[in-house]
Design an enzyme around this catalytic site. Structure first.
Site, PDB file in Angstrom:
ATOM      1  N   SER A 174       0.820  -1.216   0.000  1.00 55.94           N
ATOM      2  CA  SER A 174       0.000   0.000   0.000  1.00 55.94           C
ATOM      3  C   SER A 174       0.851   1.262   0.000  1.00 55.94           C
ATOM      4  O   SER A 174       0.306   2.352  -0.071  1.00 55.94           O
ATOM      5  CB  SER A 174      -0.882   0.034   1.247  1.00 55.94           C
ATOM      6  OG  SER A 174      -1.750  -1.042   1.253  1.00 55.94           O
ATOM      7  N   HIS A 226      -0.276  -1.934  -7.310  1.00 60.49           N
ATOM      8  CA  HIS A 226      -1.135  -1.666  -6.149  1.00 60.49           C
ATOM      9  C   HIS A 226      -2.610  -1.680  -6.552  1.00 60.49           C
ATOM     10  O   HIS A 226      -3.060  -0.813  -7.309  1.00 60.49           O
ATOM     11  CB  HIS A 226      -0.739  -0.327  -5.519  1.00 60.49           C
ATOM     12  CG  HIS A 226      -1.510  -0.013  -4.294  1.00 60.49           C
ATOM     13  ND1 HIS A 226      -2.016   1.217  -4.012  1.00 60.49           N
ATOM     14  CD2 HIS A 226      -1.902  -0.821  -3.264  1.00 60.49           C
ATOM     15  CE1 HIS A 226      -2.663   1.184  -2.860  1.00 60.49           C
ATOM     16  NE2 HIS A 226      -2.620  -0.055  -2.400  1.00 60.49           N
ATOM     17  N   GLU A 254      -2.210   0.938  -9.528  1.00 64.65           N
ATOM     18  CA  GLU A 254      -1.054   1.823  -9.639  1.00 64.65           C
ATOM     19  C   GLU A 254       0.164   0.941  -9.924  1.00 64.65           C
ATOM     20  O   GLU A 254       0.373  -0.059  -9.225  1.00 64.65           O
ATOM     21  CB  GLU A 254      -0.829   2.586  -8.332  1.00 64.65           C
ATOM     22  CG  GLU A 254      -1.916   3.610  -8.030  1.00 64.65           C
ATOM     23  CD  GLU A 254      -1.808   4.202  -6.635  1.00 64.65           C
ATOM     24  OE1 GLU A 254      -1.955   5.412  -6.504  1.00 64.65           O
ATOM     25  OE2 GLU A 254      -1.581   3.440  -5.671  1.00 64.65           O
ATOM     26  N   ASN A 288      -3.320   6.490  -2.008  1.00 70.25           N
ATOM     27  CA  ASN A 288      -3.236   6.440  -0.543  1.00 70.25           C
ATOM     28  C   ASN A 288      -2.632   7.709   0.053  1.00 70.25           C
ATOM     29  O   ASN A 288      -2.953   8.086   1.180  1.00 70.25           O
ATOM     30  CB  ASN A 288      -2.443   5.212  -0.088  1.00 70.25           C
ATOM     31  CG  ASN A 288      -3.313   3.973  -0.092  1.00 70.25           C
ATOM     32  OD1 ASN A 288      -4.528   4.071  -0.233  1.00 70.25           O
ATOM     33  ND2 ASN A 288      -2.705   2.811   0.039  1.00 70.25           N
TER      34      ASN A 288
HETATM   35  N1  CAA Z   1     -16.527  -8.284  -4.333  1.00 67.16           N
HETATM   36  C1  CAA Z   1     -17.076  -8.360  -5.565  1.00 67.16           C
HETATM   37  N2  CAA Z   1     -18.052  -7.530  -5.993  1.00 67.16           N
HETATM   38  C2  CAA Z   1     -18.527  -6.621  -5.125  1.00 67.16           C
HETATM   39  C3  CAA Z   1     -18.016  -6.498  -3.819  1.00 67.16           C
HETATM   40  C4  CAA Z   1     -16.981  -7.382  -3.429  1.00 67.16           C
HETATM   41  N3  CAA Z   1     -16.413  -7.328  -2.211  1.00 67.16           N
HETATM   42  N4  CAA Z   1     -18.674  -5.484  -3.187  1.00 67.16           N
HETATM   43  C5  CAA Z   1     -19.566  -5.007  -4.069  1.00 67.16           C
HETATM   44  N5  CAA Z   1     -19.471  -5.673  -5.234  1.00 67.16           N
HETATM   45  C6  CAA Z   1     -20.245  -5.423  -6.462  1.00 67.16           C
HETATM   46  C7  CAA Z   1     -21.695  -5.778  -6.294  1.00 67.16           C
HETATM   47  O1  CAA Z   1     -21.947  -7.132  -6.600  1.00 67.16           O
HETATM   48  C8  CAA Z   1     -22.364  -4.852  -7.297  1.00 67.16           C
HETATM   49  O2  CAA Z   1     -22.231  -5.409  -8.595  1.00 67.16           O
HETATM   50  P1  CAA Z   1     -23.286  -5.096  -9.777  1.00 67.16           P
HETATM   51  O3  CAA Z   1     -23.050  -3.688 -10.191  1.00 67.16           O
HETATM   52  O4  CAA Z   1     -22.939  -6.092 -10.817  1.00 67.16           O
HETATM   53  O5  CAA Z   1     -24.652  -5.302  -9.197  1.00 67.16           O
HETATM   54  C9  CAA Z   1     -21.503  -3.579  -7.240  1.00 67.16           C
HETATM   55  O6  CAA Z   1     -20.215  -3.998  -6.715  1.00 67.16           O
HETATM   56  C10 CAA Z   1     -22.084  -2.505  -6.349  1.00 67.16           C
HETATM   57  O7  CAA Z   1     -22.296  -3.089  -5.070  1.00 67.16           O
HETATM   58  P2  CAA Z   1     -23.505  -2.743  -4.097  1.00 67.16           P
HETATM   59  O8  CAA Z   1     -24.638  -2.214  -4.914  1.00 67.16           O
HETATM   60  O9  CAA Z   1     -23.747  -3.904  -3.213  1.00 67.16           O
HETATM   61  O10 CAA Z   1     -22.933  -1.655  -3.097  1.00 67.16           O
HETATM   62  P3  CAA Z   1     -22.423  -0.201  -3.326  1.00 67.16           P
HETATM   63  O11 CAA Z   1     -23.181   0.537  -4.350  1.00 67.16           O
HETATM   64  O12 CAA Z   1     -22.324   0.333  -1.961  1.00 67.16           O
HETATM   65  O13 CAA Z   1     -20.932  -0.377  -3.901  1.00 67.16           O
HETATM   66  C11 CAA Z   1     -18.631  -0.406  -3.496  1.00 67.16           C
HETATM   67  C12 CAA Z   1     -19.963  -1.082  -3.217  1.00 67.16           C
HETATM   68  C13 CAA Z   1     -18.350  -0.404  -4.989  1.00 67.16           C
HETATM   69  C14 CAA Z   1     -17.565  -1.187  -2.773  1.00 67.16           C
HETATM   70  C15 CAA Z   1     -18.722   1.078  -2.989  1.00 67.16           C
HETATM   71  O14 CAA Z   1     -19.089   1.054  -1.648  1.00 67.16           O
HETATM   72  C16 CAA Z   1     -17.441   1.837  -3.142  1.00 67.16           C
HETATM   73  O15 CAA Z   1     -17.120   2.360  -4.206  1.00 67.16           O
HETATM   74  N6  CAA Z   1     -16.670   1.927  -2.068  1.00 67.16           N
HETATM   75  C17 CAA Z   1     -15.382   2.635  -2.066  1.00 67.16           C
HETATM   76  C18 CAA Z   1     -14.308   1.648  -2.282  1.00 67.16           C
HETATM   77  C19 CAA Z   1     -12.940   2.287  -2.222  1.00 67.16           C
HETATM   78  O16 CAA Z   1     -12.775   3.484  -2.112  1.00 67.16           O
HETATM   79  N7  CAA Z   1     -11.914   1.443  -2.284  1.00 67.16           N
HETATM   80  C20 CAA Z   1     -10.551   1.863  -2.186  1.00 67.16           C
HETATM   81  C21 CAA Z   1     -10.062   1.611  -0.792  1.00 67.16           C
HETATM   82  S1  CAA Z   1      -8.376   2.066  -0.611  1.00 67.16           S
HETATM   83  C22 CAA Z   1      -7.535   0.685  -0.999  1.00 67.16           C
HETATM   84  O17 CAA Z   1      -8.041  -0.360  -1.251  1.00 67.16           O
HETATM   85  C23 CAA Z   1      -6.066   0.831  -1.088  1.00 67.16           C
HETATM   86  C24 CAA Z   1      -5.237   0.573   0.091  1.00 67.16           C
HETATM   87  O18 CAA Z   1      -4.096   0.248  -0.084  1.00 67.16           O
HETATM   88  C25 CAA Z   1      -5.694   0.835   1.459  1.00 67.16           C
END
Ligand code: CAA
Length: 285
Positions: free
Chosen positions: A119, A140, A152, A190
């Site tokens: 990360s 990443h 990334e 990040n």
């Molecule tokens: N695995 C697979 N698919 C998933 C999933 C998972 N864990 N979570 C959600 N989905 C899919 C769902 O099946 C759904 O698919 P369809 O469009 O085909 O129906 C879609 O994603 C949307 O899901 P939901 O409608 O259930 O829920 P939502 O609208 O709340 O979206 C989300 C979920 C896309 C995760 C949304 O909450 C989001 O964008 N969150 C932000 C995520 C983010 O910022 N991630 C970066 C974190 S930082 C990082 O990872 C880096 C690090 O090093 C710390």
């Protein structure tokens, strides 16, 4: 060089996600972890995701069976020996990562590229003791990997251009958008995201508003898809704390001082979704 066989070291949330998208893209995937139980849990999660896609009509039962067939699991690193690319997705601890890279260097043929999903740690530092610094690169991914489009790609000081190209091409093969970033703590996302999450935890600690209110405010007032404290829980509060502590040390800037709320959650073992409790309680979901 085209990639046929992908190795993934570490079957946690991120490793399982990378293995899943690799298998979906038609690559042969070898997923390795220390214990069979971790591998079984990862495969179970993938099956759950694919079952959901089948029920939505996005894929067929046949697709699901093909994806599953593309994955082999193992508890022995030796099974990486014919992989074109191995992605390390183990714990965020620089010493453990360095040791893992040395081990991988002993096992993989000289042409294999070894990437780290770190990360924010220095790719140069991981590469320096790896035995093949020109073949080491950062890749990443973002959580949840099957949904998030970005990877990334980060070259270290001695990474060859050929290695960077292979990593960029691998991203394309698995349907991700690669953005190349210079080596700097936290790379692009990040560096910007983690201080925002840390600030949200501090606002919570100071009682500015409840967790629900802070999250709703950021969703309604800044159009965030998810509130910052729910995102802390999704990413893993332990991971976030490690990242922000690393920034604090590397930049020497008080703006990266870790929030007490993050520290307390980690001390209590409340890491977020994965432990059943973080800023929210997931035990009944
Ligand atoms: N695995 C697979 N698919 C998933 C999933 C998972 N864990 N979570 C959600 N989905 C899919 C769902 O099946 C759904 O698919 P369809 O469009 O085909 O129906 C879609 O994603 C949307 O899901 P939901 O409608 O259930 O829920 P939502 O609208 O709340 O979206 C989300 C979920 C896309 C995760 C949304 O909450 C989001 O964008 N969150 C932000 C995520 C983010 O910022 N991630 C970066 C974190 S930082 C990082 O990872 C880096 C690090 O090093 C710390």
């Amino acid at each position: 060089m085209a990639i046929n066989k992908l190795g993934v070291l570490g079957a946690g949330t991120m490793g399982a996600g990378i293995a899943q998208v690799g298998a979906q893209s038609g690559l042969q995937v070898v997923l390795i972890d220390l214990e069979q139980a971790f591998l079984d849990r990862a495969i179970k999660g993938m099956i759950k995701n694919w079952d959901r896609d089948v029920s939505k009509g996005k894929i067929t039962e046949r697709n699901k069976a093909d994806f599953l067939n593309n994955i082999t699991t193992s508890t022995h690193n030796i099974d990486f020996q014919d992989c074109d690319l191995v992605i390390e997705v183990i714990v965020e601890n620089i010493d453990i990562k360095k040791k893992a890279f040395k081990d991988l260097n002993d096992i993989c043929p000289p042409q294999t590229v070894i990437a780290s999903n770190t990360s924010g740690f220095s790719i140069t530092e991981i590469a320096a003791t790896s035995g093949r610094p020109d073949k080491i690169v950062g890749m990443h991914f973002f959580n949840p990997v099957p949904v998030m489009k970005l990877v990334e790609v980060i070259p270290g000081a001695d990474t060859s251009e050929e290695t960077v190209e292979l990593a960029m091409e691998a991203c394309q093969t698995i349907g991700k958008k690669a953005i190349r970033a210079k080596e700097a703590p936290g790379f692009i996302v990040n560096r910007i995201l983690v201080p925002y999450l840390n600030d949200a935890a501090t606002a919570y600690q100071e009682g500015v508003a409840s967790a629900e209110e802070i999250d709703e405010a950021m969703k309604l007032g800044a159009n965030m898809p998810i509130g910052p404290l729910a995102l802390c829980d999704l990413v893993g509060i332990d991971v976030l704390l490690m990242v922000i502590e690393y920034f604090y040390k590397e930049f020497g800037d008080p703006k990266f001082r870790p929030s007490l709320a993050l520290k307390q959650k980690v001390r209590a073992g409340h890491y977020g979704v994965k432990s059943g409790k973080g800023f929210y309680d997931y035990s009944k979901k």
